[in-house]
Structure formats: structure tokens, C-alpha cells
Design an enzyme around this catalytic site. Sequence first.
Site, PDB file in Angstrom:
ATOM      1  N   GLU A  25      97.204  27.112  34.377  1.00  0.00           N
ATOM      2  CA  GLU A  25      96.968  25.970  33.481  1.00  0.00           C
ATOM      3  C   GLU A  25      97.128  24.668  34.276  1.00  0.00           C
ATOM      4  O   GLU A  25      97.743  24.658  35.353  1.00  0.00           O
ATOM      5  CB  GLU A  25      98.035  25.959  32.379  1.00  0.00           C
ATOM      6  CG  GLU A  25      98.141  27.235  31.585  1.00  0.00           C
ATOM      7  CD  GLU A  25      97.111  27.304  30.476  1.00  0.00           C
ATOM      8  OE1 GLU A  25      96.590  26.250  30.089  1.00  0.00           O
ATOM      9  OE2 GLU A  25      96.832  28.415  30.017  1.00  0.00           O
TER      10      GLU A  25
ATOM     11  N   LYS B 131     104.480  35.696  22.415  1.00  0.00           N
ATOM     12  CA  LYS B 131     105.744  36.099  23.082  1.00  0.00           C
ATOM     13  C   LYS B 131     106.807  35.021  22.978  1.00  0.00           C
ATOM     14  O   LYS B 131     107.996  35.327  22.891  1.00  0.00           O
ATOM     15  CB  LYS B 131     105.491  36.445  24.540  1.00  0.00           C
ATOM     16  CG  LYS B 131     104.937  35.310  25.369  1.00  0.00           C
ATOM     17  CD  LYS B 131     103.679  35.695  26.057  1.00  0.00           C
ATOM     18  CE  LYS B 131     102.856  34.503  26.464  1.00  0.00           C
ATOM     19  NZ  LYS B 131     101.532  34.854  26.891  1.00  0.00           N
TER      20      LYS B 131
ATOM     21  N   LYS C 108     108.686  37.676  28.165  1.00  0.00           N
ATOM     22  CA  LYS C 108     108.204  39.063  28.152  1.00  0.00           C
ATOM     23  C   LYS C 108     109.335  40.020  28.545  1.00  0.00           C
ATOM     24  O   LYS C 108     109.431  41.133  28.000  1.00  0.00           O
ATOM     25  CB  LYS C 108     107.010  39.205  29.102  1.00  0.00           C
ATOM     26  CG  LYS C 108     105.793  38.407  28.619  1.00  0.00           C
ATOM     27  CD  LYS C 108     104.754  38.244  29.709  1.00  0.00           C
ATOM     28  CE  LYS C 108     103.546  37.453  29.223  1.00  0.00           C
ATOM     29  NZ  LYS C 108     102.635  37.059  30.294  1.00  0.00           N
TER      30      LYS C 108
ATOM     31  N   GLY D 198      99.313  41.561  28.208  1.00  0.00           N
ATOM     32  CA  GLY D 198      97.974  41.524  27.601  1.00  0.00           C
ATOM     33  C   GLY D 198      97.411  42.863  27.205  1.00  0.00           C
ATOM     34  O   GLY D 198      97.926  43.539  26.316  1.00  0.00           O
TER      35      GLY D 198
ATOM     36  N   ASP E   9     107.445  32.216  31.177  1.00  0.00           N
ATOM     37  CA  ASP E   9     106.542  33.154  30.483  1.00  0.00           C
ATOM     38  C   ASP E   9     106.997  34.597  30.760  1.00  0.00           C
ATOM     39  O   ASP E   9     107.091  35.410  29.828  1.00  0.00           O
ATOM     40  CB  ASP E   9     105.111  32.926  30.998  1.00  0.00           C
ATOM     41  CG  ASP E   9     104.127  33.941  30.458  1.00  0.00           C
ATOM     42  OD1 ASP E   9     103.732  33.834  29.284  1.00  0.00           O
ATOM     43  OD2 ASP E   9     103.761  34.871  31.208  1.00  0.00           O
TER      44      ASP E   9
ATOM     45  N   CYS F 153      91.820  30.155  16.689  1.00  0.00           N
ATOM     46  CA  CYS F 153      90.535  30.602  17.251  1.00  0.00           C
ATOM     47  C   CYS F 153      90.355  30.031  18.657  1.00  0.00           C
ATOM     48  O   CYS F 153      89.362  29.394  18.962  1.00  0.00           O
ATOM     49  CB  CYS F 153      89.401  30.159  16.318  1.00  0.00           C
ATOM     50  SG  CYS F 153      87.835  30.954  16.697  1.00  0.00           S
ATOM     51  N   GLY F 154      91.354  30.274  19.492  1.00  0.00           N
ATOM     52  CA  GLY F 154      91.287  29.826  20.883  1.00  0.00           C
ATOM     53  C   GLY F 154      90.732  30.938  21.759  1.00  0.00           C
ATOM     54  O   GLY F 154      89.866  31.718  21.327  1.00  0.00           O
TER      55      GLY F 154
ATOM     56  N   GLY G 296      91.770  34.392  20.010  1.00  0.00           N
ATOM     57  CA  GLY G 296      91.316  34.471  18.610  1.00  0.00           C
ATOM     58  C   GLY G 296      89.803  34.576  18.502  1.00  0.00           C
ATOM     59  O   GLY G 296      89.273  35.382  17.716  1.00  0.00           O
ATOM     60  N   ALA G 297      89.081  33.792  19.298  1.00  0.00           N
ATOM     61  CA  ALA G 297      87.615  33.799  19.217  1.00  0.00           C
ATOM     62  C   ALA G 297      87.073  35.185  19.589  1.00  0.00           C
ATOM     63  O   ALA G 297      86.126  35.685  18.968  1.00  0.00           O
ATOM     64  CB  ALA G 297      87.040  32.730  20.144  1.00  0.00           C
TER      65      ALA G 297
HETATM   66  N1  LIG Z   1      95.264  33.809  26.665  1.00  0.00           N
HETATM   67  C1  LIG Z   1      95.862  34.900  27.076  1.00  0.00           C
HETATM   68  O1  LIG Z   1      95.471  35.479  28.082  1.00  0.00           O
HETATM   69  C2  LIG Z   1      97.016  35.469  26.306  1.00  0.00           C
HETATM   70  C3  LIG Z   1      97.554  36.709  26.731  1.00  0.00           C
HETATM   71  C4  LIG Z   1      98.602  37.278  25.994  1.00  0.00           C
HETATM   72  C5  LIG Z   1      99.105  36.603  24.882  1.00  0.00           C
HETATM   73  N2  LIG Z   1      98.559  35.406  24.517  1.00  0.00           N
HETATM   74  C6  LIG Z   1      99.120  34.734  23.348  1.00  0.00           C
HETATM   75  O2  LIG Z   1      98.125  34.679  22.320  1.00  0.00           O
HETATM   76  C7  LIG Z   1      98.267  33.471  21.579  1.00  0.00           C
HETATM   77  C8  LIG Z   1      96.958  32.689  21.641  1.00  0.00           C
HETATM   78  O3  LIG Z   1      96.653  32.410  22.990  1.00  0.00           O
HETATM   79  P1  LIG Z   1      95.301  31.664  23.402  1.00  0.00           P
HETATM   80  O4  LIG Z   1      95.198  31.782  24.865  1.00  0.00           O
HETATM   81  O5  LIG Z   1      94.185  32.116  22.541  1.00  0.00           O
HETATM   82  O6  LIG Z   1      95.691  30.145  23.039  1.00  0.00           O
HETATM   83  P2  LIG Z   1      94.693  28.938  22.787  1.00  0.00           P
HETATM   84  O7  LIG Z   1      95.491  27.696  22.989  1.00  0.00           O
HETATM   85  O8  LIG Z   1      93.419  29.105  23.506  1.00  0.00           O
HETATM   86  O9  LIG Z   1      94.386  29.110  21.220  1.00  0.00           O
HETATM   87  C9  LIG Z   1      95.235  28.755  20.193  1.00  0.00           C
HETATM   88  C10 LIG Z   1      94.371  28.152  19.118  1.00  0.00           C
HETATM   89  O10 LIG Z   1      95.161  27.985  17.955  1.00  0.00           O
HETATM   90  C11 LIG Z   1      94.841  26.736  17.397  1.00  0.00           C
HETATM   91  N3  LIG Z   1      95.967  26.267  16.574  1.00  0.00           N
HETATM   92  C12 LIG Z   1      97.182  25.878  16.988  1.00  0.00           C
HETATM   93  N4  LIG Z   1      97.904  25.477  15.934  1.00  0.00           N
HETATM   94  C13 LIG Z   1      97.128  25.618  14.846  1.00  0.00           C
HETATM   95  C14 LIG Z   1      97.307  25.360  13.474  1.00  0.00           C
HETATM   96  N5  LIG Z   1      98.444  24.864  13.030  1.00  0.00           N
HETATM   97  N6  LIG Z   1      96.299  25.643  12.636  1.00  0.00           N
HETATM   98  C15 LIG Z   1      95.142  26.139  13.081  1.00  0.00           C
HETATM   99  N7  LIG Z   1      94.899  26.392  14.379  1.00  0.00           N
HETATM  100  C16 LIG Z   1      95.898  26.135  15.250  1.00  0.00           C
HETATM  101  C17 LIG Z   1      94.585  25.821  18.580  1.00  0.00           C
HETATM  102  O11 LIG Z   1      93.812  24.713  18.195  1.00  0.00           O
HETATM  103  C18 LIG Z   1      93.846  26.781  19.511  1.00  0.00           C
HETATM  104  O12 LIG Z   1      92.447  26.738  19.296  1.00  0.00           O
HETATM  105  C19 LIG Z   1      99.467  32.746  22.191  1.00  0.00           C
HETATM  106  O13 LIG Z   1     100.618  33.069  21.469  1.00  0.00           O
HETATM  107  C20 LIG Z   1      99.528  33.301  23.598  1.00  0.00           C
HETATM  108  O14 LIG Z   1     100.831  33.249  24.136  1.00  0.00           O
HETATM  109  C21 LIG Z   1      97.522  34.840  25.202  1.00  0.00           C
HETATM  110  N1  LIG Z   2      99.939  32.693  31.603  1.00  0.00           N
HETATM  111  C1  LIG Z   2     100.028  34.107  31.435  1.00  0.00           C
HETATM  112  C2  LIG Z   2      99.020  34.548  30.369  1.00  0.00           C
HETATM  113  C3  LIG Z   2      99.366  35.806  29.672  1.00  0.00           C
HETATM  114  O1  LIG Z   2     100.546  35.740  28.957  1.00  0.00           O
HETATM  115  C4  LIG Z   2      99.756  34.790  32.791  1.00  0.00           C
HETATM  116  O2  LIG Z   2      99.426  34.129  33.776  1.00  0.00           O
HETATM  117  O3  LIG Z   2      99.910  36.008  32.888  1.00  0.00           O
HETATM  118 NA    NA Z   3     100.248  44.777  26.198  1.00  0.00          NA
END
Ligand SMILES: NC(=O)c1ccc[n+]([C@@H]2O[C@H](COP(=O)([O-])OP(=O)(O)OC[C@H]3O[C@@H](n4cnc5c(N)ncnc54)[C@H](O)[C@@H]3O)[C@@H](O)[C@H]2O)c1
Ligand SMILES: N[C@@H](CCO)C(=O)O
Ligand code: NA
Length: 442
Positions: free
Chosen positions: A191, A106, A206, A135, A202, A14-15, A18-19
Amino acid sequence: MSEVRTLKVALLGCGNVGAQVARILLDDADALAARSGARLELTGIAVRNIDAERDVELPRELFTTDADTLAKDADLVIELMGGIEPARSLILTAIQNGACVVTGNKALLAQDGPTLYEEADKAGVQLSYEAAVAGAIPILRPIRDSLSGDRITRVLGIVNGTTNFILDQMDSTGAQFADALAEAQRLGYAEADPTADVEGYDAAAKAAILASLSFHSRFALEDVYCEGITKVSAEDIAAAKDAGFVIKLLAIAEKITKENNGNGGGEGISVRVHPTLLPREHPLAAVRGAFNAVFIEAENAGELMFYGQGAGGTPTASAVLGDLVSAARRVVLGGPGRTETTTGHVPALPVSASTTSYYVGLDVADQPGVLARIAHIFAEHGVSIEIMRQTIHRDAASKNESAELKIVTHRASEAALAATVEAIKGLDVINSVTSVLRVEGV
Ligand SMILES: NC(=O)c1ccc[n+]([C@@H]2O[C@H](COP(=O)([O-])OP(=O)(O)OC[C@H]3O[C@@H](n4cnc5c(N)ncnc54)[C@H](O)[C@@H]3O)[C@@H](O)[C@H]2O)c1
Ligand SMILES: N[C@@H](CCO)C(=O)O
Ligand code: NA
């Protein structure tokens, strides 16, 4: 009428993404049910810490720290924890229990995708990962479905928003890499540890996924040649600019034939990530800021481009929800969705219901007070002017002077614009209304 089926949805993580997925599942439940053919009931959200602060307010009773039990008792599992373990084991558990899985991971797919794909095929469940590459941009399903009757020859992708932002900043301000990176961090694009982005890792993950789908083969992270952008200097960017190029970090997957093989070898696919000069008129050169785009060349389709937001919680959630609805349709119907969905019940409206900006060209007498009179008529009709340009024309023979006025308005209704034009035509200083055209994208 038969009862609408309910499918249990488990959300793992729920990051950022997820949220937003949880929020949309709860807020948009009726529309998602109408499109899926089943109610998508969020049965739980696996988190590390139930009491952690989150950007989105969600019902506390949904949270659990027992991801394993949650994943075992669901029809659809969404993995958004990231990282290799426990994501990998939880996805395998879900698949082996007959659930369809949606993930954005990914890193996991580039490292161990084939194991997961094989397990999903064996179990007869759908594993989808549109969010993992670029995304929100629908790119994996178009490659897998829409282009499955064609032969892709080359894929060029701007698939990392952080590095595109940095390079664009360097290009537009002349900044050095370190300063542009600091700006990207200040604005929240990069980050605190930007290594995966700036070193190209990254984008390489992809690239492996794009290459695998585009060329119907398996490519892993170690097959991808990878160079990041840390060595690109302000001087490189300036020299490229001077020569009519822009520098982009591209993920490239292309077919190499015996004829164009650089080391005299055989046929295959070159998968690579590196800073690349692109002519400034190439469609990918127009991809600015943190946006992503994927440019595809296919034997029969020719050139295609897909553009949009490659990151961010809400845009990425859009791709996750799309995969989820698609998986739910398969579960409900045992096949793809209906040819059309007519659950929206929204009417088509006449053009008079729309508003748009307008371009109005006028040929007017060059006299004091003309501009003010014209501006007054626009204002009287509630049409606001965004741009007004005037060019004076002198006829050498007759010595007559006239002015050409080019006006772009803010958004206005058809009716307001038509009334404005009619009133302007009535002015004695107007020679003619030379054009009235609609404008979008301003
Ligand atoms: N943020 C983006 O823009 C984006 C874009 C494309 C893909 N993604 C992918 O989506 C996924 C999530 O990204 P995000 O940005 O939400 O990451 P994030 O770090 O914000 O969220 C991940 C969440 O998962 C939780 N978590 C990790 N291990 C856990 C466990 N064992 N049990 C329960 N909770 C656990 C963490 O505490 C965190 O809250 C990643 O694989 C990322 O590569 C993200
Ligand atoms: N860190 C990646 C997030 C999406 O995968 C970016 O900047 O595009
Ligand atoms: Na896509």
C-alpha cells in the site's frame, strides 16, 4: 420435487474483495446453488458511494448506502468493508437477526473476536472468517475441523505477502529494504502507507487468530509480541544467506512447557511475529514472492504445510465463497453438508485425454546431424522441445563415443508422444530410448 429454497445474501463493502465476491455470486449462481442446496440471491451491496468507479461491472440496482437495513433483512451477510466500525455493529445486527456471517476482517477479529463469537453461539448462527488469515489458503477450517482430533504444538506462518515479497526481493537481488519496498509499491503489492505490513501488525492480527484456533484459547492482538522487517538490512540477508539461511517474517504460535520455558515460568503459548532465520531447506524457505504458507506441527499428524495466495481480490473471494456455501448448507440442512456432492455430472476421461510435458532420455550415436534428425521427428509429430541437453561419453577401452540426450518437451498428448518415440526408435543412430517420464510443474 420440492422447490429449491432461496437464501438472501447481503454484501457489505464493494472494494477489492467485495467486488469479486459479487461477480462470482452472479456469474456462478447455478453451481453455487447446486453445492449449497439453496439459491444464493444477492439482494444488495452496501457501498459508500453508488456512483464510484469499480473494477467489476455490477447491476446498479444492487447498490445501496443503507448497510443497516440490508444487513437486517438477509439470511447470510458478508462483511468486506474492513475496519472496526461500522463493521462490528453491522455484524452484531446480522447475528442478532439470525443471519450467518462471513467476514475477512482480521483487524476486527483480533481486536474483538470473542464478543462476536459469543453472540454467534448465542444466536446459533455460523460466523466464519477463512479469508481473514492467509487469504485463499484453506487454513482456519483445517485447523478447526480436520485437526480437531489432534494436538497442535507449533504453527509457523508466512501470512503477509507484502513482507515476503520484500524479503524475497532483498534475498534474490541484494537490495536494501527501502528499495525492495519501493519495488513492492511499484508492483502494487504494498500500500501507499505500508505500515501495517512492514511493522508486522497485519501478521500479528493473523497470529492471534491462528493461535486462538490452534490452542483452543483466546489470544488478542495485545498478546502478540511484534517486530516488523524495517530494520532488516541487505547485510543481514547476505550474512544469513552465507550461513545457509533465509530470513522470513514469521507468525509463530507455539506451546511452551515448564521444561523449555525461557524465564523459568509455567506452561502456555508464545505468540509472536518477527524476522526469523530459516534453514534454506525448510519447506517455508521455498515460499517466494507474495505467496503465503502455514506450517503446522501436531502431535499425531506431524508436519503439515498449507500454501497459496494470501491476498488479492479474486483469491480472497474464493475463501469468502467457500465460507458462504458452508454457511448456506448449515441453514438448509441444519447440519454440515452432504458427504458427497454429485451435481457436477462430469465424466472421468482416459489418460489419452490428458496432455503433459515429457522427459525423454536417449542414448544415441555421436555423429553429425543426429540432433537435427531427432528434433525433426519431434516437430513432425507436433511435439515441441523445451530443453535438450547432450552429454558425450567416451569408452576408454573401445574408443567408442556415444551421446546421452535429455529432452524435456512442452505439453503434448500421449498419442503424439508415443508416435514420436516410436519414430525415434526406428532411426539407425539410436542405441536406445533410456526413459520416457511425464513432467509436471514446468
Ligand atoms: N485485499 C485482500 O487481499 C484481502 C485479503 C484478506 C482479507 N482482506 C480483508 O477483507 C476486507 C476487505 O478488503 P478489501 O481489500 O476489499 O478492502 P477495500 O478497501 O478495497 O474495500 C473496502 C470497501 O468497503 C467500503 N466501505 C468502507 N466502509 C463502508 C461503509 N461504512 N459503508 C459502505 N461501504 C464501506 C469502502 O469504500 C471500500 O470500497 C478487509 O477486512 C481486509 O482486511 C483483504
Ligand atoms: N496486506 C496483506 C493483505 C492480506 O491480508 C498482505 O500483504 O498479505
Ligand atoms: Na485463508
